[in-house]
Design an enzyme around this catalytic site. Structure first.
Site, PDB file in Angstrom:
ATOM      1  N   ARG A 178       5.359  20.392 -11.288  1.00  0.00           N
ATOM      2  CA  ARG A 178       5.061  19.028 -11.545  1.00  0.00           C
ATOM      3  C   ARG A 178       6.291  18.347 -10.988  1.00  0.00           C
ATOM      4  NH1 ARG A 178       1.124  21.254 -11.652  1.00  0.00           N
ATOM      5  NH2 ARG A 178      -0.493  21.335 -13.319  1.00  0.00           N
ATOM      6  N   SER A 226      -2.343  14.719 -18.714  1.00  0.00           N
ATOM      7  CA  SER A 226      -1.198  15.236 -19.806  1.00  0.00           C
ATOM      8  C   SER A 226      -0.118  14.226 -19.832  1.00  0.00           C
ATOM      9  CB  SER A 226      -1.135  16.467 -19.221  1.00  0.00           C
ATOM     10  OG  SER A 226      -1.955  17.596 -19.183  1.00  0.00           O
ATOM     11  N   GLU A 296       5.488  14.196 -18.251  1.00  0.00           N
ATOM     12  CA  GLU A 296       5.157  14.212 -16.930  1.00  0.00           C
ATOM     13  C   GLU A 296       4.708  12.714 -16.576  1.00  0.00           C
ATOM     14  OE1 GLU A 296       2.299  17.073 -16.413  1.00  0.00           O
ATOM     15  OE2 GLU A 296       1.006  15.904 -15.050  1.00  0.00           O
TER      16      GLU A 296
HETATM   17  C1  LIG Z   1      -7.893  12.196 -16.836  1.00  0.00           C
HETATM   18  C2  LIG Z   1      -6.848  12.913 -16.138  1.00  0.00           C
HETATM   19  C3  LIG Z   1      -6.539  14.139 -15.554  1.00  0.00           C
HETATM   20  C4  LIG Z   1      -5.429  14.560 -14.941  1.00  0.00           C
HETATM   21  N1  LIG Z   1      -5.462  15.926 -14.726  1.00  0.00           N
HETATM   22  C5  LIG Z   1      -4.300  16.605 -14.231  1.00  0.00           C
HETATM   23  C6  LIG Z   1      -4.274  17.703 -13.794  1.00  0.00           C
HETATM   24  O1  LIG Z   1      -4.992  18.699 -13.820  1.00  0.00           O
HETATM   25  N2  LIG Z   1      -3.178  18.134 -13.022  1.00  0.00           N
HETATM   26  C7  LIG Z   1      -2.213  17.405 -12.744  1.00  0.00           C
HETATM   27  O2  LIG Z   1      -1.053  17.753 -11.832  1.00  0.00           O
HETATM   28  N3  LIG Z   1      -2.194  15.963 -12.858  1.00  0.00           N
HETATM   29  C8  LIG Z   1      -3.232  15.548 -13.786  1.00  0.00           C
HETATM   30  N4  LIG Z   1      -3.191  14.291 -13.919  1.00  0.00           N
HETATM   31  C9  LIG Z   1      -2.137  13.203 -13.622  1.00  0.00           C
HETATM   32  C10 LIG Z   1      -2.441  12.653 -12.333  1.00  0.00           C
HETATM   33  O3  LIG Z   1      -3.920  12.375 -11.852  1.00  0.00           O
HETATM   34  C11 LIG Z   1      -1.716  13.586 -11.012  1.00  0.00           C
HETATM   35  O4  LIG Z   1      -0.323  13.260 -11.371  1.00  0.00           O
HETATM   36  C12 LIG Z   1      -1.807  12.585  -9.795  1.00  0.00           C
HETATM   37  O5  LIG Z   1      -1.100  13.482  -8.886  1.00  0.00           O
HETATM   38  C13 LIG Z   1      -0.959  11.185  -9.639  1.00  0.00           C
HETATM   39  O6  LIG Z   1      -1.572  10.605  -8.516  1.00  0.00           O
HETATM   40  P1  LIG Z   1      -1.647   9.144  -8.408  1.00  0.00           P
HETATM   41  O7  LIG Z   1      -1.767   8.628  -7.144  1.00  0.00           O
HETATM   42  O8  LIG Z   1      -2.501   8.630  -9.670  1.00  0.00           O
HETATM   43  O9  LIG Z   1      -0.149   8.667  -8.546  1.00  0.00           O
HETATM   44  P2  LIG Z   1       0.474   7.590  -9.566  1.00  0.00           P
HETATM   45  O10 LIG Z   1      -0.131   7.616 -10.859  1.00  0.00           O
HETATM   46  O11 LIG Z   1       0.108   6.355  -8.754  1.00  0.00           O
HETATM   47  O12 LIG Z   1       2.102   7.913  -9.364  1.00  0.00           O
HETATM   48  C14 LIG Z   1       2.602   8.722  -9.899  1.00  0.00           C
HETATM   49  C15 LIG Z   1       4.026   9.004  -9.119  1.00  0.00           C
HETATM   50  O13 LIG Z   1       3.692   9.300  -7.702  1.00  0.00           O
HETATM   51  C16 LIG Z   1       4.222   8.273  -6.938  1.00  0.00           C
HETATM   52  N5  LIG Z   1       3.496   7.947  -6.147  1.00  0.00           N
HETATM   53  C17 LIG Z   1       2.233   7.699  -5.912  1.00  0.00           C
HETATM   54  N6  LIG Z   1       1.816   7.498  -4.746  1.00  0.00           N
HETATM   55  C18 LIG Z   1       2.694   7.755  -3.795  1.00  0.00           C
HETATM   56  C19 LIG Z   1       2.974   7.792  -2.524  1.00  0.00           C
HETATM   57  N7  LIG Z   1       1.882   7.503  -1.588  1.00  0.00           N
HETATM   58  N8  LIG Z   1       4.056   8.184  -2.036  1.00  0.00           N
HETATM   59  C20 LIG Z   1       5.219   8.527  -2.766  1.00  0.00           C
HETATM   60  N9  LIG Z   1       5.029   8.236  -4.093  1.00  0.00           N
HETATM   61  C21 LIG Z   1       3.848   8.122  -4.541  1.00  0.00           C
HETATM   62  C22 LIG Z   1       4.656   7.043  -7.943  1.00  0.00           C
HETATM   63  O14 LIG Z   1       5.532   6.344  -7.591  1.00  0.00           O
HETATM   64  C23 LIG Z   1       4.812   7.750  -9.277  1.00  0.00           C
HETATM   65  O15 LIG Z   1       6.043   8.001  -9.255  1.00  0.00           O
HETATM   66  C24 LIG Z   1      -4.397  13.527 -14.656  1.00  0.00           C
HETATM   67  C25 LIG Z   1      -4.561  12.429 -15.042  1.00  0.00           C
HETATM   68  C26 LIG Z   1      -5.817  11.799 -15.557  1.00  0.00           C
HETATM   69  C27 LIG Z   1      -6.112  10.436 -15.982  1.00  0.00           C
END
Ligand SMILES: Cc1cc2nc3c(=O)[nH]c(=O)nc-3n(C[C@H](O)[C@H](O)[C@H](O)COP(=O)(O)OP(=O)(O)OC[C@H]3O[C@@H](n4cnc5c(N)ncnc54)[C@H](O)[C@@H]3O)c2cc1C
Length: 307
Positions: A178, A226, A296
Site C-alpha cells: 500500500r 480500510s 491507509e
Molecule cells: C468500499 C471500499 C473498498 C475498498 N477496498 C480496497 C481494497 O480492497 N484494496 C485497496 O487497496 N484499497 C481499497 N479501497 C481504497 C481505495 O479504493 C484505493 O486506495 C484506491 O486505489 C484509491 O484510488 P482513488 O482514485 O479513489 O484515490 P483517491 O482517494 O482520490 O486518492 C488516494 C491517494 O492517491 C492520490 N492520487 C489519486 N489519483 C492520483 C493520480 N492520478 N495521480 C497521482 N496521485 C493520485 C491522492 O493524491 C491520494 O494521495 C477501498 C475503498 C472503499 C471505499
C-alpha cells in the site's frame, strides 16, 4: 490562503481554475469542506500551464482521483486540488502483449471488466476496489492476493514541480505494501499493465465471486474502505474487533458493525468526527495490544498527514 496567489492562478488558467469548490462530493466519505481552487485537467497538453501556475502561486497541491481513500477536513483544503477529466478515462487492450494501457481516471472496476472481456487475465481483483487507475498506482491498491505492483509495467507521470512528463518503470516506483514513491506533486496520467492470456468466462467467474464476497463482507454507505493497513502477520480489522470497538461512535462517525477496519460517516456528517474515531481506535488498539496501527486513508487539510 493568499488572495494574490489565487488571483495569479486564475489569471493564468482562466475558467479552468474554479474557486471555493466543495470536496466532500468528490470523495466516498462525502464529508469535509471546500478547496480554495479546483482545476480539472482535460488533456496532457494543458499540463505545463497548470504546473507553471501552481509553482508560481506557491500553493499546496493535492491530486484527487475517485476520492475512495481520502478524508477531507471540515475546514477544507487551502490549496489547489487537481482532478483528471473524462478524457483520461480509457482502456486500450493489446492481446499480443498481452497487456493493457489505461488512463489514470479509469476506475479500477472498469479496468478489471474491460481486460477480462478482452481475454486478458490478471486484474480481476481490481473489480472490488472503487478507486481510479491513478489512485491505485499511487496507493499500490490490491486485494484477493494481488496488487497493482504485480502487473504494472510502467506509469506515465507528470511532475507538478518541474512541469515534466515521463514514463516511469515499475522498478523505479519504490513499491511496498500500500505504498509507492509517487509523491504529492506527481500526477499519474496512465498506466501500462502486463497481463496473461486468459479466458473470458474464467475471468468473469472470478469477478462475480469477488463482487459477491465484497457484498457479503464489506459495508456500503459512506466510507473509504480500510482505514488502517494490516500490520505484518495480522489484520487491522481483527485487532480493532478484539478491542470490542465494532460500533464505537463519536458524533456522526462510527466503526462499522460489519467490518471493524471500516469507519462509516453519517449522511451530512463531519470529517472531524471520522478523524476522532480514527485516533481513538488507534490509541485503544495501541494500549490494549501494543500494536500502533498505520493509517491507509489519506488525510487532506488536517495540517499534515496522520501517518
Ligand atoms: C468500499 C471500499 C473498498 C475498498 N477496498 C480496497 C481494497 O480492497 N484494496 C485497496 O487497496 N484499497 C481499497 N479501497 C481504497 C481505495 O479504493 C484505493 O486506495 C484506491 O486505489 C484509491 O484510488 P482513488 O482514485 O479513489 O484515490 P483517491 O482517494 O482520490 O486518492 C488516494 C491517494 O492517491 C492520490 N492520487 C489519486 N489519483 C492520483 C493520480 N492520478 N495521480 C497521482 N496521485 C493520485 C491522492 O493524491 C491520494 O494521495 C477501498 C475503498 C472503499 C471505499
Amino acid at each position: 490562503v493568499s488572495s494574490q496567489a489565487v488571483g495569479g492562478l486564475v489569471r493564468r488558467l482562466g475558467p479552468r481554475a474554479r474557486l471555493d469548490q466543495p470536496l466532500g462530493p468528490l470523495t466516498t466519505y462525502r464529508v469535509g469542506g471546500r478547496a480554495a481552487v479546483l482545476v480539472e485537467l482535460e488533456s496532457e497538453a494543458e499540463f505545463p500551464a497548470l504546473a507553471g501556475a501552481v509553482v508560481e502561486a506557491g500553493l499546496e497541491v493535492v491530486v484527487v482521483g475517485k476520492g475512495s481513500n481520502l478524508l477531507v477536513s471540515d475546514a477544507g483544503f487551502p490549496g489547489v486540488v487537481v482532478t483528471l477529466g473524462e478524457s483520461f478515462s480509457w482502456v486500450d487492450t493489446d492481446p499480443a502483449g498481452p497487456a493493457a494501457t489505461a488512463g489514470a481516471a479509469t476506475t479500477l472496476p472498469v479496468l478489471a471488466r474491460r481486460t477480462a472481456a478482452a481475454g486478458l487475465a490478471g486484474l480481476e481483483w481490481a473489480v472490488g476496489v472503487p478507486g481510479s487507475v491513478g489512485g491505485g498506482i499511487r496507493m499500490n491498491a490490491g486485494g484477493h492476493g494481488s496488487d497493482i505492483e504485480h502487473s504494472l509495467l510502467s506509469a506515465r507521470i507528470a511532475d507538478l514541480l518541474s512541469g515534466g512528463v515521463r514514463e516511469v518503470k515499475r522498478a523505479e516506483l519504490g513499491y511496498g505494501y500500500r505504498r509507492s514513491d509517487v509523491g504529492p506533486h506527481h500526477l499519474v496520467l496512465s498506466g501500462r499493465f502486463e497481463l496473461r492470456r486468459g479466458e473470458r468466462q474464467a475471468s468473469d467467474r472470478v469477478i462475480s465471486e469477488i463482487v459477491r464476497w465484497r457484498r457479503d463482507n464489506q459495508p456500503g454507505g459512506q466510507n473509504a474502505g480500510s482505514v488502517f493497513t494490516n500490520p505484518p502477520g495480522d489484520s487491522a480489522g481483527r485487532l480493532i474487533d478484539s478491542c470490542g470497538l465494532k460500533g464505537f461512535r463519536i458524533g456522526s462517525a462510527q466503526v462499522s458493525d460489519k467490518h471493524a477496519n471500516f469507519i462509516q460517516a453519517d449522511p451530512g456528517g463531519s470529517a472531524d468526527d471520522v478523524r476522532r474515531v480514527m485516533e481513538s481506535v488507534r490509541e485503544t488498539v495501541s494500549r490494549e495490544t501494543g500494536v500502533m496501527l498505520q493509517t491507509e486513508v489519506r488525510l487532506v487539510g488536517f495540517g499534515g498527514w496522520l501517518e
